[in-house]
Structure formats: C-alpha cells, structure tokens
Write a protein that holds these residues in place. Structure first.
Motif, mmCIF file in Angstrom:
data_model
loop_
_atom_site.group_PDB
_atom_site.id
_atom_site.type_symbol
_atom_site.label_atom_id
_atom_site.label_comp_id
_atom_site.label_asym_id
_atom_site.label_seq_id
_atom_site.Cartn_x
_atom_site.Cartn_y
_atom_site.Cartn_z
ATOM 1 N N SER A 150 -7.731 6.039 4.987
ATOM 2 C CA SER A 150 -7.938 5.755 3.563
ATOM 3 C C SER A 150 -7.466 4.361 3.167
ATOM 4 C CB SER A 150 -7.180 6.792 2.717
ATOM 5 O OG SER A 150 -7.653 8.103 2.954
ATOM 6 N N ASN A 151 -6.981 3.589 4.120
ATOM 7 C CA ASN A 151 -6.310 2.324 3.835
ATOM 8 C C ASN A 151 -7.322 1.178 3.728
ATOM 9 O OD1 ASN A 151 -4.652 0.098 3.700
ATOM 10 N ND2 ASN A 151 -3.295 0.737 5.358
ATOM 11 N N PHE A 175 -9.017 4.245 11.957
ATOM 12 C CA PHE A 175 -7.993 3.324 11.455
ATOM 13 C C PHE A 175 -6.570 3.816 11.699
ATOM 14 C CE2 PHE A 175 -10.423 0.671 8.021
ATOM 15 C CZ PHE A 175 -11.212 0.131 9.023
ATOM 16 N N ASP A 176 -6.378 5.092 11.977
ATOM 17 C CA ASP A 176 -5.020 5.557 12.273
ATOM 18 C C ASP A 176 -4.478 4.969 13.571
ATOM 19 O OD1 ASP A 176 -4.266 7.100 10.061
ATOM 20 O OD2 ASP A 176 -5.435 8.814 10.749
ATOM 21 N N LEU A 177 -5.344 4.355 14.359
ATOM 22 C CA LEU A 177 -4.878 3.698 15.584
ATOM 23 C C LEU A 177 -3.950 2.524 15.288
ATOM 24 C CD1 LEU A 177 -8.198 3.686 17.644
ATOM 25 C CD2 LEU A 177 -6.179 5.124 18.041
ATOM 26 N N ILE A 178 -3.935 2.061 14.049
ATOM 27 C CA ILE A 178 -3.066 0.938 13.686
ATOM 28 C C ILE A 178 -1.621 1.377 13.456
ATOM 29 C CG2 ILE A 178 -3.265 1.018 11.153
ATOM 30 C CD1 ILE A 178 -3.668 -2.021 11.191
ATOM 31 N N VAL A 183 0.861 -1.178 0.000
ATOM 32 C CA VAL A 183 0.000 0.000 0.000
ATOM 33 C C VAL A 183 0.897 1.227 0.000
ATOM 34 C CG1 VAL A 183 -1.613 1.370 1.374
ATOM 35 C CG2 VAL A 183 -1.967 -1.094 1.105
ATOM 36 N N LEU A 184 0.570 2.189 -0.851
ATOM 37 C CA LEU A 184 1.302 3.448 -0.920
ATOM 38 C C LEU A 184 0.349 4.560 -0.507
ATOM 39 C CD1 LEU A 184 3.927 4.915 -1.727
ATOM 40 C CD2 LEU A 184 3.036 5.026 -4.076
ATOM 41 N N LEU A 185 0.637 5.167 0.632
ATOM 42 C CA LEU A 185 -0.163 6.272 1.149
ATOM 43 C C LEU A 185 0.545 7.574 0.804
ATOM 44 C CD1 LEU A 185 -0.972 4.825 4.704
ATOM 45 C CD2 LEU A 185 -2.442 4.766 2.669
#
Length: 273
Positions: free
Chosen positions: A168-169, A208-211, A159-161
């Motif tokens: 957004s993942n 999801f940023d908690l990951i 995955v490219l953020l």
C-alpha cells in the motif's frame, strides 16, 4: 476494544507529534473493534499530527477504458475494440467532483476523513489527495495532472502504515517514477461526454513487501490494539527504492505474465539506461 486515546497514545509512541507530517495508508479492521470507528482513528491522527495526507482516489468511478487506436508504448492497457465500447465506458463513468467517495479498496478511513473532517482535496480526475492540517494547501499544490504523486515530494515527513504492508506504500511508486519506471497512461471522465489522458499513473505493487528488510533500520513500530503500526521516513523509502531499482531494473516487480504492468515497467526502466 481500542479507543481514540489508545490510538493517540500509539501515535505518540511512534514519535509523532505537533510537528509531524504523515502520509497515512490504513486498514480499520486491523485494529480490532475501535470505539468510534474510523472517525476515532481520523481524530487521533488530526489531533496528533501537523499535517495528515491520505489518498482520495476515484479510479472506480471516474476511470474509463483506453480509446480505440491509442496505444502508448509499454503501457500495459489495451485500447477498446471500437468507439461504441469506449463511449459506453465514458457514459457509465462519473466525472470527477470534490464530493465523490474515495475508492473502497483504499479502506474506510480515507472516506471518513473526507466526510467528517473537511479536508482540502486536490482535483486530479483519478488520483486526488486529501489533506488536513497546517501544510495541507501547500502539499496539495504540488500535484499536477502530469505528476500526481507530487504531494508526497512536498510533504516530506513520514509514511504511516496502519495495519497494511508496503504493497500500500505509494511512496515506493514515487521513487520508481523518478527513475522512469511504472509511468503509465490512464484515462478518466472529466465532464459530460469528455475525457482526458493522464500520464504517470503508477502500476503494480504486489511485491513491494520485499523492501521491508532494507527499511527495517529506519522503521519505528508499535501495536495499537491488533494493528501493526509502522512509521517510516519518506526519505528512507525513496533512498531504499532507488538502491533496489538501480541495482536491478526488475526489483520488486512480478516475474510472470499475470500482471502485464510488471514487464512494461521493466521496459520503461531499461529505456532510461
């Protein structure tokens, strides 16, 4: 000013090259001013990587409300009050076509890939994918109407953020669904006066940023202009999400009532235990 050469150099600094297969989530404005705009970003990606996959979703154009009386358990989407309301929704929607624009909330870059780089596009009425490169056809062939995230499984790779966070993942959603969580039914127009029920549409990603702490050891990061660019192996994302959800069925989901998909997703997971 950021040039196409700057972007290509940044991608190479991330370790990407001619054997790389990437799922890209992106924000053009995160770079600052880019000479050549979104087209320059797409060109750098296509020139650098073997296969580029992007969401080409069309919820805003093709989506319709739930038919009256059709209530799926833990679906977090109430049906229309009556058939007149539903018929109006279908009439206003657009039946899926390969040339429909990508939803604007996905950013400018995917739609420029669509218009300027002749990608292959899958035909899911809500969650079509765009792919360019050597493995494009193979990757898109993994999508089914009942398994819209299949291309991520087929891609492997990274995955490219680009200037966006893990909210957004979409790969996190894939891991959730593999564990029976965040599997919703949604509805789309597929022709004049006709519609379809589509399963396994993903839900909330607000937390999801908690990951990120769990993924930090697997993440490679550079700055390209003002853009925080991160490369994370898909396998690492799947493993980390599974770890979190197996430990806590509510991991990375909201705990209040402002998004009913969170509570519904938890109930879906609990039914698997």
């Amino acid at each position: 000013m950021v040039t196409g050469s700057d972007i290509a150099a940044g991608l190479r600094e991330l370790g990407l090259g001619g054997s790389s297969d990437v799922l890209v989530h992106s924000s053009l404005k995160s770079f600052g001013y880019v000479e050549g705009g979104a087209k320059a970003v797409c060109q750098a990606l296509v020139d650098t990587c073997r296969t580029v996959l992007m969401p080409g979703w069309t919820f805003d154009l093709t989506g319709v409300v739930v038919p009256p009386g059709l209530e799926r358990p833990h679906n977090a989407y109430p049906p229309a009050e009556d058939w007149a309301t539903f018929d109006e929704s279908v009439a206003k929607a657009t039946a899926y076509r390969d040339d429909l624009p990508v939803d604007r909330w996905l950013g400018r870059i995917p739609d420029v890939l669509r218009t300027s780089f002749a990608p292959l596009r899958s035909s899911h009425p809500l969650m079509a994918w765009l792919a360019v490169g050597e493995r494009a056809a193979e990757v898109l062939a993994a999508q089914r109407l009942d398994w819209p995230l299949g291309p991520i499984e087929a891609l492997g790779g990274d995955v490219l953020l680009l200037g966006v966070g893990h909210t957004s993942n979409t790969t996190i959603h894939l891991a959730e669904q593999q564990l029976g969580r965040s599997r919703f039914y949604r509805y789309a127009k597929i022709g004049d006066g006709s519609w379809a029920e589509l399963p396994n549409i993903s839900g909330s990603s607000e937390h999801f940023d908690l990951i990120e702490p769990l993924l930090r050891p697997a993440t490679t990061e550079v700055m390209i202009g003002d853009c925080r660019a991160r490369r994370v192996p898909i396998a690492a994302i799947l493993d980390a999400t599974r770890q979190l959800v197996l430990d806590d069925p509510a991991a990375m989901l909201c705990t209040d009532d402002h998004d009913t998909r969170c509570g519904a997703a938890i109930q879906q997971r609990l039914q698997q235990l």
